[in-house]
Scaffold this motif. Structure first.
Motif, PDB file in Angstrom:
ATOM      1  N   ASN A   4       0.860  -1.170   0.000  1.00  0.00           N
ATOM      2  CA  ASN A   4       0.000   0.000   0.000  1.00  0.00           C
ATOM      3  C   ASN A   4       0.903   1.229   0.000  1.00  0.00           C
ATOM      4  O   ASN A   4       1.551   1.525   1.005  1.00  0.00           O
ATOM      5  CB  ASN A   4      -0.914  -0.005   1.222  1.00  0.00           C
ATOM      6  N   LEU A   5       0.959   1.941  -1.108  1.00  0.00           N
ATOM      7  CA  LEU A   5       1.853   3.090  -1.233  1.00  0.00           C
ATOM      8  C   LEU A   5       1.539   4.179  -0.216  1.00  0.00           C
ATOM      9  O   LEU A   5       2.404   4.971   0.138  1.00  0.00           O
ATOM     10  CB  LEU A   5       1.795   3.658  -2.647  1.00  0.00           C
ATOM     11  N   TYR A   6       0.303   4.223   0.269  1.00  0.00           N
ATOM     12  CA  TYR A   6      -0.087   5.254   1.240  1.00  0.00           C
ATOM     13  C   TYR A   6       0.419   4.940   2.650  1.00  0.00           C
ATOM     14  O   TYR A   6       0.358   5.779   3.531  1.00  0.00           O
ATOM     15  CB  TYR A   6      -1.601   5.463   1.229  1.00  0.00           C
ATOM     16  N   GLU A   7       0.936   3.746   2.859  1.00  0.00           N
ATOM     17  CA  GLU A   7       1.509   3.389   4.155  1.00  0.00           C
ATOM     18  C   GLU A   7       3.005   3.681   4.207  1.00  0.00           C
ATOM     19  O   GLU A   7       3.608   3.588   5.265  1.00  0.00           O
ATOM     20  CB  GLU A   7       1.269   1.907   4.446  1.00  0.00           C
ATOM     21  N   LEU A  35       9.149   7.507  -2.657  1.00  0.00           N
ATOM     22  CA  LEU A  35       8.717   6.853  -1.428  1.00  0.00           C
ATOM     23  C   LEU A  35       9.806   5.904  -0.942  1.00  0.00           C
ATOM     24  O   LEU A  35      10.522   5.307  -1.748  1.00  0.00           O
ATOM     25  CB  LEU A  35       7.428   6.063  -1.671  1.00  0.00           C
ATOM     26  N   ALA A  43       5.191  10.060  -4.562  1.00  0.00           N
ATOM     27  CA  ALA A  43       4.045  10.826  -4.066  1.00  0.00           C
ATOM     28  C   ALA A  43       4.007  12.120  -4.846  1.00  0.00           C
ATOM     29  O   ALA A  43       5.032  12.760  -5.072  1.00  0.00           O
ATOM     30  CB  ALA A  43       4.203  11.121  -2.584  1.00  0.00           C
ATOM     31  N   LEU A  54      -2.411  17.341   0.509  1.00  0.00           N
ATOM     32  CA  LEU A  54      -3.046  16.229  -0.199  1.00  0.00           C
ATOM     33  C   LEU A  54      -2.044  15.599  -1.158  1.00  0.00           C
ATOM     34  O   LEU A  54      -1.257  16.294  -1.788  1.00  0.00           O
ATOM     35  CB  LEU A  54      -4.274  16.714  -0.967  1.00  0.00           C
ATOM     36  N   GLN A  55      -2.099  14.288  -1.274  1.00  0.00           N
ATOM     37  CA  GLN A  55      -1.175  13.568  -2.144  1.00  0.00           C
ATOM     38  C   GLN A  55      -1.893  12.450  -2.878  1.00  0.00           C
ATOM     39  O   GLN A  55      -2.892  11.925  -2.392  1.00  0.00           O
ATOM     40  CB  GLN A  55      -0.064  12.903  -1.337  1.00  0.00           C
ATOM     41  N   VAL A  56      -1.337  12.085  -4.012  1.00  0.00           N
ATOM     42  CA  VAL A  56      -1.663  10.836  -4.692  1.00  0.00           C
ATOM     43  C   VAL A  56      -0.340  10.109  -4.866  1.00  0.00           C
ATOM     44  O   VAL A  56       0.713  10.737  -4.974  1.00  0.00           O
ATOM     45  CB  VAL A  56      -2.382  11.046  -6.040  1.00  0.00           C
ATOM     46  N   ARG A  57      -0.394   8.808  -4.866  1.00  0.00           N
ATOM     47  CA  ARG A  57       0.833   8.014  -4.938  1.00  0.00           C
ATOM     48  C   ARG A  57       0.727   7.006  -6.071  1.00  0.00           C
ATOM     49  O   ARG A  57      -0.321   6.384  -6.266  1.00  0.00           O
ATOM     50  CB  ARG A  57       1.089   7.324  -3.599  1.00  0.00           C
ATOM     51  N   TYR A  58       1.842   6.876  -6.800  1.00  0.00           N
ATOM     52  CA  TYR A  58       1.879   6.012  -7.977  1.00  0.00           C
ATOM     53  C   TYR A  58       3.180   5.238  -8.031  1.00  0.00           C
ATOM     54  O   TYR A  58       4.222   5.741  -7.598  1.00  0.00           O
ATOM     55  CB  TYR A  58       1.821   6.857  -9.264  1.00  0.00           C
TER      56      TYR A  58
END
Length: 78
Positions: A4-7, A35, A43, A54-58
């Motif tokens: 999970n890239l958000y972790e 990341l 991010a 706010l972020q999006v991660r790919y």
């Protein structure tokens, strides 16, 4: 990729990559940072006040695919 890239933590701070609106007080910038804990993942954030924090991660592959498809849809040549 099963992580999970958000972790994952950021590797350093988000750094602004700017373009457009150069003559405006509201510069159009996207911030980006790698990341930690995974190769080739990023991010992205919005530098405008409304998008602060706010972020999006790919993954790198996801981001590359998006960039190529976006460029093609706009008639740009890479």
């Amino acid at each position: 990729m099963t992580e999970n890239l958000y972790e994952l933590a950021l590797e350093g701070e988000l750094v602004a990559q700017c373009g457009g609106n150069l003559d405006s007080e509201a510069e159009s910038c996207v911030s980006v940072a790698p990341l930690t804990g995974v190769a080739d993942a990023f991010a992205l954030g919005d530098t405008k006040p409304e998008g602060a924090g706010l972020q999006v991660r790919y993954t790198g592959t996801e981001l590359d695919t998006f960039a190529v498809q976006w460029a093609r849809s706009r008639g740009l040549t890479l």
